[in-house]
Design an enzyme around this catalytic site. Structure first.
Site, PDB file in Angstrom:
ATOM      1  N   GLU A  75       0.641  -1.063   0.092  1.00 15.97           N
ATOM      2  CA  GLU A  75      -0.061   0.103  -0.087  1.00 15.97           C
ATOM      3  C   GLU A  75       1.068   1.261  -0.046  1.00 15.97           C
ATOM      4  O   GLU A  75       0.348   2.403  -0.026  1.00 15.97           O
ATOM      5  CB  GLU A  75      -0.724   0.202   1.499  1.00 15.97           C
ATOM      6  CG  GLU A  75      -1.550  -1.494   1.810  1.00 15.97           C
ATOM      7  CD  GLU A  75      -3.258  -1.555   0.114  1.00 15.97           C
ATOM      8  OE1 GLU A  75      -2.866  -0.446  -0.978  1.00 15.97           O
ATOM      9  OE2 GLU A  75      -4.411  -2.705   0.357  1.00 15.97           O
ATOM     10  N   TYR A 121     -14.477  15.743  18.692  1.00 16.07           N
ATOM     11  CA  TYR A 121     -13.171  15.450  18.178  1.00 16.07           C
ATOM     12  C   TYR A 121     -13.222  14.807  17.130  1.00 16.07           C
ATOM     13  O   TYR A 121     -12.001  15.022  16.780  1.00 16.07           O
ATOM     14  CB  TYR A 121     -12.967  14.593  19.707  1.00 16.07           C
ATOM     15  CG  TYR A 121     -12.643  15.545  21.132  1.00 16.07           C
ATOM     16  CD1 TYR A 121     -11.470  15.840  21.051  1.00 16.07           C
ATOM     17  CD2 TYR A 121     -13.440  15.279  21.796  1.00 16.07           C
ATOM     18  CE1 TYR A 121     -11.478  16.285  22.671  1.00 16.07           C
ATOM     19  CE2 TYR A 121     -14.283  16.026  23.338  1.00 16.07           C
ATOM     20  CZ  TYR A 121     -12.054  16.785  23.420  1.00 16.07           C
ATOM     21  OH  TYR A 121     -11.363  17.101  24.412  1.00 16.07           O
TER      22      TYR A 121
END
Length: 215
Positions: A75, A121
């Site tokens: 990846e 958050y």
């Protein structure tokens, strides 16, 4: 202790922590971190994040040549795309975390921002998370898709695959990844519950207070 040894140990420790808590499994997931000389440390291909040998973590030159350790994750196009398009990137984390993957499969999520505004958050640490289409694992087109965002996203969700998060440091990237998975879990738990999400004014106040890129 040298920087490369220190960061290798930090990668292995963070990886094991996420593995032990079920945020990744088997030989899925990968982490990279940029050193002060521009070279990269990357988890090896086919390795389990729960059982990394720090000394075998791949060390790549700034141009991508393998300097030491095992062969890096397939990846790498994903990781390279974030480093190349977001100058502030110091680390990249990619997982196959369950709730994030589940969220990517749903037909009614917003591809421009897959996470509903449930908590401050999630907005503070991630900004908007773009859904990218499905790619065969390792396909360089994944990196092309990230480059197409021109550095405007620190986090993406690959459909039927998993999330990828870039941060200024390894700690920041790991924390943001955990926030993404936690928010995805909340989103899945609350489906059909008519939950009270943050409204536009509340989002604007968070964005202004914490200087979040919300474009």
């Amino acid at each position: 202790m040298s920087e490369i040894t220190t960061v290798r140990d930090q990668i292995a420790s963070c990886a094991k922590s996420m593995f032990d808590r079920g945020l990744t499994h088997g030989s899925t997931g990968n982490i990279s971190a940029r050193l002060s000389d521009g070279s990269l440390l990357v988890t090896p291909t086919g390795s389990s994040m729960g059982f990394l040998d720090p000394g075998r973590i791949s060390h790549l030159s700034a141009s991508g040549d393998l300097l030491s350790g095992d062969r890096p994750t397939k990846e790498m196009p994903l990781h390279s795309a974030f480093y190349d398009t977001r100058a502030m990137t110091g680390a990249v984390v990619h997982l196959h975390s369950c709730h994030s993957v589940a969220l990517s499969l749903l037909p009614d999520i917003d591809p421009e921002n897959v996470l509903p505004p449930l908590t401050a958050y999630g907005i503070m640490q991630l900004g908007k998370v773009r859904l990218l289409p499905f790619f065969v694992p390792g396909d360089p087109a994944m990196g092309d898709a990230v480059r197409g965002l021109a550095g405007k996203r620190s986090a993406v969700l690959l459909a039927n695959h998993g999330p990828v998060v870039a941060g200024k440091s390894l700690e920041a990237a790991v924390n943001a990844m955990e926030e993404l998975e936690a928010t995805a879990r909340l989103a899945m738990l609350l489906r059909g519950a008519n939950a009270t999400v943050l409204n536009a004014d509340q989002i604007d106040r968070i964005v202004d207070r914490f200087d979040v890129d919300w474009t």
